[in-house]
Motif scaffolding. Structure first.
Motif, short mmCIF file in Angstrom:
data_model
loop_
_atom_site.label_atom_id
_atom_site.label_comp_id
_atom_site.label_asym_id
_atom_site.label_seq_id
_atom_site.Cartn_x
_atom_site.Cartn_y
_atom_site.Cartn_z
N TRP A 24 12.63 -7.16 -13.06
CA TRP A 24 12.27 -7.14 -11.65
C TRP A 24 11.45 -5.90 -11.36
CZ3 TRP A 24 13.71 -11.19 -8.41
CH2 TRP A 24 14.55 -12.14 -9.01
N GLN A 25 10.76 -5.93 -10.24
CA GLN A 25 9.91 -4.80 -9.86
C GLN A 25 10.17 -4.40 -8.41
OE1 GLN A 25 6.07 -6.66 -10.45
NE2 GLN A 25 5.88 -5.77 -12.51
N THR A 26 10.06 -3.11 -8.16
CA THR A 26 10.03 -2.61 -6.78
C THR A 26 8.56 -2.34 -6.47
OG1 THR A 26 12.21 -1.58 -6.98
CG2 THR A 26 10.78 -0.81 -5.19
N VAL A 27 8.09 -2.93 -5.38
CA VAL A 27 6.70 -2.81 -4.97
C VAL A 27 6.65 -2.08 -3.63
CG1 VAL A 27 4.59 -4.08 -4.40
CG2 VAL A 27 6.19 -5.01 -6.09
N VAL A 28 5.84 -1.03 -3.56
CA VAL A 28 5.61 -0.31 -2.30
C VAL A 28 4.26 -0.78 -1.75
CG1 VAL A 28 5.20 1.94 -1.24
CG2 VAL A 28 7.05 1.66 -2.90
N TRP A 29 4.24 -1.07 -0.45
CA TRP A 29 3.07 -1.62 0.21
C TRP A 29 2.42 -0.59 1.12
CZ3 TRP A 29 1.57 -6.44 -1.23
CH2 TRP A 29 2.51 -7.19 -1.96
N ASP A 64 -5.34 -0.47 -3.31
CA ASP A 64 -5.06 -1.86 -3.68
C ASP A 64 -4.11 -2.55 -2.71
OD1 ASP A 64 -6.64 -1.32 -5.92
OD2 ASP A 64 -4.90 -0.85 -7.17
N GLY A 65 -3.49 -1.77 -1.83
CA GLY A 65 -2.56 -2.35 -0.86
C GLY A 65 -1.12 -2.33 -1.31
N HIS A 66 -0.88 -2.08 -2.60
CA HIS A 66 0.49 -2.04 -3.11
C HIS A 66 0.50 -1.43 -4.51
CE1 HIS A 66 -1.05 -5.64 -5.06
NE2 HIS A 66 -0.08 -5.52 -5.95
N ALA A 67 1.69 -1.05 -4.97
CA ALA A 67 1.86 -0.56 -6.34
C ALA A 67 3.29 -0.84 -6.79
CB ALA A 67 1.58 0.94 -6.43
#
Length: 98
Positions: A24-29, A64-67
């Motif tokens: 799973w991934q945690t994505v910051v926007w 990019d809007g997120h990472a």
């Protein structure tokens, strides 16, 4: 001693084991509120990332809007996302791509 029989692989299988193996991934926007320097501060403080990595992730969020800021077990990624919310950042959890 004989080896336990193995089950044949099933194409397209999406059971819990398969999801856990993928991770799973945690994505910051990106958001219109937080300063870039604050986002770097959060990544360094919470994750312990070196300045260069924190800045690279912040720039990905900005441009990019997120990472993706972390990968691992779903429960840990949910804790990371909640921590990001506590810092005032927008974050979600998603399955890592295959």
């Amino acid at each position: 001693m004989t080896a336990a029989p193995t089950l044949p692989a099933v194409e397209g299988r999406t059971d819990e084991h398969t999801r856990r193996a993928r991770g799973w991934q945690t994505v910051v926007w990106n958001d219109p509120v937080n300063l870039m320097s604050y986002v770097v501060h959060v990544f360094r403080t919470y994750f312990g990332y070196p300045r260069e990595r924190a800045e690279r992730l912040m720039l990905a969020v900005h441009h990019d809007g997120h990472a993706v800021v972390a990968e691992g077990a779903r429960e840990q990624m949910e804790l990371h996302a909640q921590a990001m919310h506590d810092y005032g950042l927008w974050a979600t959890v998603r399955e890592a791509p295959e």
